[in-house]
Design an enzyme around this catalytic site. Structure first.
Site, PDB file in Angstrom:
ATOM      1  N   ARG A  56       0.846  -1.207   0.000  1.00 42.95           N
ATOM      2  CA  ARG A  56       0.000   0.000   0.000  1.00 42.95           C
ATOM      3  C   ARG A  56       0.880   1.255   0.000  1.00 42.95           C
ATOM      4  O   ARG A  56       0.597   2.235  -0.660  1.00 42.95           O
ATOM      5  CB  ARG A  56      -0.915   0.035   1.229  1.00 42.95           C
ATOM      6  CG  ARG A  56      -1.846  -1.139   1.426  1.00 42.95           C
ATOM      7  CD  ARG A  56      -3.059  -1.093   0.518  1.00 42.95           C
ATOM      8  NE  ARG A  56      -2.737  -1.368  -0.858  1.00 42.95           N
ATOM      9  CZ  ARG A  56      -2.404  -2.588  -1.341  1.00 42.95           C
ATOM     10  NH1 ARG A  56      -2.365  -3.631  -0.546  1.00 42.95           N
ATOM     11  NH2 ARG A  56      -2.122  -2.747  -2.618  1.00 42.95           N
ATOM     12  N   GLN A  86      -9.936  10.342   6.524  1.00 43.51           N
ATOM     13  CA  GLN A  86      -9.869   8.942   6.973  1.00 43.51           C
ATOM     14  C   GLN A  86      -8.781   8.219   6.196  1.00 43.51           C
ATOM     15  O   GLN A  86      -8.489   7.063   6.464  1.00 43.51           O
ATOM     16  CB  GLN A  86     -11.218   8.258   6.717  1.00 43.51           C
ATOM     17  CG  GLN A  86     -12.358   8.876   7.496  1.00 43.51           C
ATOM     18  CD  GLN A  86     -13.708   8.417   6.943  1.00 43.51           C
ATOM     19  OE1 GLN A  86     -14.205   7.354   7.299  1.00 43.51           O
ATOM     20  NE2 GLN A  86     -14.300   9.209   6.082  1.00 43.51           N
ATOM     21  N   ASN A  87      -8.218   8.897   5.207  1.00 43.94           N
ATOM     22  CA  ASN A  87      -7.237   8.240   4.332  1.00 43.94           C
ATOM     23  C   ASN A  87      -5.867   8.175   4.990  1.00 43.94           C
ATOM     24  O   ASN A  87      -5.451   9.104   5.690  1.00 43.94           O
ATOM     25  CB  ASN A  87      -7.130   8.984   3.001  1.00 43.94           C
ATOM     26  CG  ASN A  87      -8.454   8.988   2.263  1.00 43.94           C
ATOM     27  OD1 ASN A  87      -9.343   8.196   2.596  1.00 43.94           O
ATOM     28  ND2 ASN A  87      -8.597   9.865   1.297  1.00 43.94           N
ATOM     29  N   ASP A  89      -3.205   7.922   3.090  1.00 46.08           N
ATOM     30  CA  ASP A  89      -2.224   8.477   2.138  1.00 46.08           C
ATOM     31  C   ASP A  89      -1.913   9.924   2.509  1.00 46.08           C
ATOM     32  O   ASP A  89      -2.561  10.512   3.381  1.00 46.08           O
ATOM     33  CB  ASP A  89      -2.739   8.358   0.687  1.00 46.08           C
ATOM     34  CG  ASP A  89      -3.982   9.213   0.434  1.00 46.08           C
ATOM     35  OD1 ASP A  89      -3.942  10.424   0.693  1.00 46.08           O
ATOM     36  OD2 ASP A  89      -5.011   8.657  -0.029  1.00 46.08           O
ATOM     37  N   HIS A 104      -7.167   8.091  10.780  1.00 44.49           N
ATOM     38  CA  HIS A 104      -6.787   6.672  10.785  1.00 44.49           C
ATOM     39  C   HIS A 104      -5.290   6.472  10.585  1.00 44.49           C
ATOM     40  O   HIS A 104      -4.865   5.404  10.150  1.00 44.49           O
ATOM     41  CB  HIS A 104      -7.590   5.922   9.705  1.00 44.49           C
ATOM     42  CG  HIS A 104      -9.063   5.891   9.984  1.00 44.49           C
ATOM     43  ND1 HIS A 104     -10.014   5.637   9.023  1.00 44.49           N
ATOM     44  CD2 HIS A 104      -9.754   6.087  11.143  1.00 44.49           C
ATOM     45  CE1 HIS A 104     -11.224   5.678   9.582  1.00 44.49           C
ATOM     46  NE2 HIS A 104     -11.089   5.964  10.858  1.00 44.49           N
ATOM     47  N   GLY A 170     -16.240  11.843  -0.828  1.00 40.11           N
ATOM     48  CA  GLY A 170     -15.778  10.486  -1.098  1.00 40.11           C
ATOM     49  C   GLY A 170     -15.693   9.559   0.099  1.00 40.11           C
ATOM     50  O   GLY A 170     -14.731   8.818   0.234  1.00 40.11           O
ATOM     51  N   SER A 172     -18.163   6.655   2.331  1.00 41.40           N
ATOM     52  CA  SER A 172     -19.445   5.947   2.433  1.00 41.40           C
ATOM     53  C   SER A 172     -20.070   6.146   3.810  1.00 41.40           C
ATOM     54  O   SER A 172     -21.205   5.755   4.033  1.00 41.40           O
ATOM     55  CB  SER A 172     -19.220   4.458   2.193  1.00 41.40           C
ATOM     56  OG  SER A 172     -18.397   3.936   3.219  1.00 41.40           O
TER      57      SER A 172
HETATM   58  N1  APR Z   1     -14.920  10.696  -6.337  1.00 43.26           N
HETATM   59  C1  APR Z   1     -15.619  10.850  -5.172  1.00 43.26           C
HETATM   60  N2  APR Z   1     -16.121   9.825  -4.476  1.00 43.26           N
HETATM   61  C2  APR Z   1     -15.920   8.587  -4.955  1.00 43.26           C
HETATM   62  C3  APR Z   1     -15.187   8.333  -6.135  1.00 43.26           C
HETATM   63  C4  APR Z   1     -14.683   9.464  -6.845  1.00 43.26           C
HETATM   64  N3  APR Z   1     -13.991   9.338  -7.979  1.00 43.26           N
HETATM   65  N4  APR Z   1     -15.159   6.982  -6.336  1.00 43.26           N
HETATM   66  C5  APR Z   1     -15.817   6.419  -5.314  1.00 43.26           C
HETATM   67  N5  APR Z   1     -16.288   7.383  -4.471  1.00 43.26           N
HETATM   68  C6  APR Z   1     -17.043   7.251  -3.228  1.00 43.26           C
HETATM   69  C7  APR Z   1     -17.971   6.040  -3.125  1.00 43.26           C
HETATM   70  O1  APR Z   1     -19.223   6.337  -3.746  1.00 43.26           O
HETATM   71  C8  APR Z   1     -18.078   5.864  -1.620  1.00 43.26           C
HETATM   72  O2  APR Z   1     -19.113   6.687  -1.082  1.00 43.26           O
HETATM   73  O3  APR Z   1     -16.113   7.082  -2.182  1.00 43.26           O
HETATM   74  C9  APR Z   1     -16.725   6.371  -1.108  1.00 43.26           C
HETATM   75  C10 APR Z   1     -15.762   5.281  -0.699  1.00 43.26           C
HETATM   76  O4  APR Z   1     -16.248   4.618   0.434  1.00 43.26           O
HETATM   77  P1  APR Z   1     -15.359   3.570   1.236  1.00 43.26           P
HETATM   78  O5  APR Z   1     -14.699   2.667   0.260  1.00 43.26           O
HETATM   79  O6  APR Z   1     -16.224   2.961   2.272  1.00 43.26           O
HETATM   80  O7  APR Z   1     -14.211   4.458   1.891  1.00 43.26           O
HETATM   81  P2  APR Z   1     -14.213   5.287   3.256  1.00 43.26           P
HETATM   82  O8  APR Z   1     -15.562   5.885   3.517  1.00 43.26           O
HETATM   83  O9  APR Z   1     -13.055   6.201   3.192  1.00 43.26           O
HETATM   84  O10 APR Z   1     -13.940   4.151   4.319  1.00 43.26           O
HETATM   85  C11 APR Z   1     -13.780   4.530   5.667  1.00 43.26           C
HETATM   86  O11 APR Z   1     -13.122   2.319   6.276  1.00 43.26           O
HETATM   87  O12 APR Z   1     -11.893   0.470   5.646  1.00 43.26           O
HETATM   88  C12 APR Z   1     -11.953   1.548   6.503  1.00 43.26           C
HETATM   89  O13 APR Z   1     -10.224   2.648   7.647  1.00 43.26           O
HETATM   90  C13 APR Z   1     -10.758   2.451   6.354  1.00 43.26           C
HETATM   91  O14 APR Z   1     -10.652   4.869   6.344  1.00 43.26           O
HETATM   92  C14 APR Z   1     -11.359   3.754   5.846  1.00 43.26           C
HETATM   93  C15 APR Z   1     -12.776   3.682   6.372  1.00 43.26           C
END
Ligand code: APR
Length: 230
Positions: A56, A86-87, A89, A104, A170, A172
């Site tokens: 990663r 939450q990223n 990176d 995180h 971005g 969920s």
């Molecule tokens: N632009 C904007 N949003 C986007 C894009 C894009 N190009 N592509 C996808 N998305 C959105 C999706 O629709 C979704 O709502 O980004 C979101 C990604 O959701 P997750 O994969 O659940 O990521 P996240 O919310 O950051 O997860 C939270 O979960 O696994 C743990 O610790 C990890 O920090 C992470 C946490």
């Protein structure tokens, strides 16, 4: 100066080539999260976990900030800006933002497996199994695993409480306690969300939805917010 608070998730880095978590059948780069992102996984198979985060980290170092990261940095011309991400990176920082809270953790640093308060920069992509902290314990990635406390959550709650404008990009909102941060933002505060798939946000009166990818929606929103102060 008005204070803009932005909560970002994996979606903002998707267009930089870093995969989101929940858009790929619950797998994360082919791994089940419990196999690689829990204290139990580290106990069971530290080599697998270390390798996973090394991969990663390599991907993060090769990635570049996209138009959304770069646009958010422009807000600092006219606003006090705090990004809560939450990223793991460092693309917000490389995109020019100067005030970023990593809820995180951050993959470019290591932490003691004995005491998470001991963290160190990592030179390059590889953290080796024989590297130890000053307490003599093995070093692991400086990331918050499932089942671990989120040390920055109270700081983040306080920041949300002091927002004049709030933006979600971005995420969920599937993971707590990060998802609960919205409830610390005042009811009267203007709130925006940029996501091609708007997350289920209930009780959020007056939420302004920008149903776009981050690289399109964020620059449009940033231009609007900068123009509002002309
Ligand atoms: N632009 C904007 N949003 C986007 C894009 C894009 N190009 N592509 C996808 N998305 C959105 C999706 O629709 C979704 O709502 O980004 C979101 C990604 O959701 P997750 O994969 O659940 O990521 P996240 O919310 O950051 O997860 C939270 O979960 O696994 C743990 O610790 C990890 O920090 C992470 C946490």
């Amino acid at each position: 100066m008005k204070h803009i608070v932005i909560l970002t998730g994996a979606g903002i880095s998707a267009e930089s080539g870093l995969k989101t978590f929940r858009d790929s059948d619950g797998l994360w780069e082919g791994y089940n999260i419990e196999e690689v992102a829990t204290p139990q996984a580290w106990k069971r198979n530290p080599v697998l976990v270390q390798d996973f985060y090394n991969m990663r980290r390599k991907a993060v170092l090769e990635a570049k900030p996209n138009a959304a990261h770069i646009a958010l940095a422009r807000l600092e011309e006219k606003y006090k800006v705090t990004i809560i991400t939450q990223n793991i990176d460092d693309l917000h920082e490389r995109g020019g933002s100067t005030n970023v809270v990593h809820l995180h953790g951050i993959i470019t640093r290591s932490q003691s497996s004995k005491n998470p308060n001991y963290t160190y920069p990592i030179d390059g992509w590889e953290l080796k199994m024989d590297e130890v902290c000053e307490l003599g314990s093995p070093l692991r990635a400086h990331v918050v695993w499932f089942g671990e406390a989120v040390p920055m959550i109270e700081t983040a709650m306080d920041i949300c409480n002091r927002a004049d404008i709030f933006i979600l990009v971005g995420t969920s909102l599937a993971v707590y306690p990060a998802a609960s941060l919205i409830s610390y933002v005042g009811h009267e505060i203007t709130k925006y969300v940029v996501d091609p798939k708007i997350p289920p946000i209930y009780n959020l009166i007056g939420l302004i939805k920008i149903e776009e990818k981050a690289s399109i929606g964020v620059p449009i929103l940033v231009d609007k917010l900068l123009n509002d102060l002309k």
